[in-house]
Design a protein around this motif. Sequence first.
Motif, PDB file in Angstrom:
ATOM      1  N   UNK A 179       0.877  -1.176   0.000  1.00 61.86           N
ATOM      2  CA  UNK A 179       0.000   0.000   0.000  1.00 61.86           C
ATOM      3  C   UNK A 179       0.911   1.222   0.000  1.00 61.86           C
ATOM      4  N   UNK A 180       0.847   2.018  -1.064  1.00 60.66           N
ATOM      5  CA  UNK A 180       1.766   3.146  -1.216  1.00 60.66           C
ATOM      6  C   UNK A 180       1.071   4.343  -1.840  1.00 60.66           C
ATOM      7  N   UNK A 181       1.706   5.504  -1.694  1.00 65.98           N
ATOM      8  CA  UNK A 181       1.203   6.741  -2.294  1.00 65.98           C
ATOM      9  C   UNK A 181       2.361   7.483  -2.950  1.00 65.98           C
ATOM     10  N   UNK A 182       2.027   8.378  -3.874  1.00 61.82           N
ATOM     11  CA  UNK A 182       3.036   9.147  -4.598  1.00 61.82           C
ATOM     12  C   UNK A 182       2.490  10.544  -4.861  1.00 61.82           C
ATOM     13  N   UNK A 183       3.323  11.374  -5.485  1.00 63.21           N
ATOM     14  CA  UNK A 183       2.912  12.711  -5.916  1.00 63.21           C
ATOM     15  C   UNK A 183       2.503  12.654  -7.382  1.00 63.21           C
ATOM     16  N   UNK A 184       1.267  13.067  -7.685  1.00 64.79           N
ATOM     17  CA  UNK A 184       0.748  13.142  -9.050  1.00 64.79           C
ATOM     18  C   UNK A 184       0.683  14.624  -9.392  1.00 64.79           C
ATOM     19  N   UNK A 185       1.451  15.074 -10.383  1.00 61.85           N
ATOM     20  CA  UNK A 185       1.625  16.502 -10.618  1.00 61.85           C
ATOM     21  C   UNK A 185       1.107  16.898 -12.002  1.00 61.85           C
ATOM     22  N   UNK A 186       0.310  17.956 -12.038  1.00 65.16           N
ATOM     23  CA  UNK A 186      -0.193  18.542 -13.286  1.00 65.16           C
ATOM     24  C   UNK A 186       0.247  19.997 -13.342  1.00 65.16           C
ATOM     25  N   UNK A 187       0.731  20.441 -14.508  1.00 69.19           N
ATOM     26  CA  UNK A 187       1.243  21.807 -14.627  1.00 69.19           C
ATOM     27  C   UNK A 187       0.225  22.792 -15.186  1.00 69.19           C
ATOM     28  N   UNK A 188      -0.966  22.326 -15.575  1.00 66.95           N
ATOM     29  CA  UNK A 188      -1.971  23.219 -16.154  1.00 66.95           C
ATOM     30  C   UNK A 188      -3.366  22.757 -15.754  1.00 66.95           C
ATOM     31  N   UNK A 189      -4.308  23.695 -15.618  1.00 68.69           N
ATOM     32  CA  UNK A 189      -5.689  23.303 -15.326  1.00 68.69           C
ATOM     33  C   UNK A 189      -6.359  22.687 -16.539  1.00 68.69           C
ATOM     34  N   UNK A 190      -7.543  22.142 -16.319  1.00 67.70           N
ATOM     35  CA  UNK A 190      -8.294  21.532 -17.411  1.00 67.70           C
ATOM     36  C   UNK A 190      -8.618  20.085 -17.116  1.00 67.70           C
TER      37      UNK A 190
END
Length: 251
Positions: A179-190
């Motif tokens: 069971x793990x988690x990470x950083x999910x990164x988006x650079x723009x909205x939409x």
Amino acid sequence: MKKLAATLAVALVAALAPVTASAQPTDAALVQTVTADEPIAPRGTAVRLTEGHADIGPVIVDGRVELLLRDDSVTPPTWRYLDDVTVVLADEAVQTVAKGYDFTGAHAGDTVWVVPQTEVTGVPWLGWNTQHPSLDGQDATLHFGAHEGDGDFSVFLQSGGFSTPQVVGETMFVPAGTHAHANWVFTAPGTHTVPLSVTVGETTTDPVPLRFAVEGEEADTTQQSSLPWWLLGIGALVLVAGIVAVVRGRR
């Protein structure tokens, strides 16, 4: 717009090597029990996840491997089909990038929207697990397809402090019972989609797009553009008056 004050820690960029989910250290917040009697929502049951805990994970349903999402924001925890889920990121998901994270497609000082590795109030906490009893102790490999949407998308794990980020590429090995988690990164909205599939044993599922609605600044932009409506009206009247004056002057 209210922004989250936290910033990403300064670190060197890791090479794009295969990542093992078990590389994340044990955290008391990640201790959970997944039981065989947890319900699976019928296909077509659309949900918008705005906060709370959820995991992506393989489940064997009627002898068939399925990659589902375990929604722990409801009681009892409910497994859902990925294409029924929209992960919503609003103002609380906004972070400011520090130096050393150019692999995200953003530079120091830029604004990004993040599903964080550690839980933040008002933001979905999205991870993965290989804990469903139907797996019977089998490992899995997650596959990430090509992101569709404006800007860039990336996933990385980080142990904390000044440790080096571990960038997730196209595949990630997930040992049984993880069971793990990470950083999910988006650079723009939409609206963004990320196709996901899983391999368990000799079976690989078809890719299914997981949808993200990055709303942080989209709403602000709409609001700001609608405020000066009266200026647009005055501008139109001035333009019409000018055209009439020119036409009369030529007569």
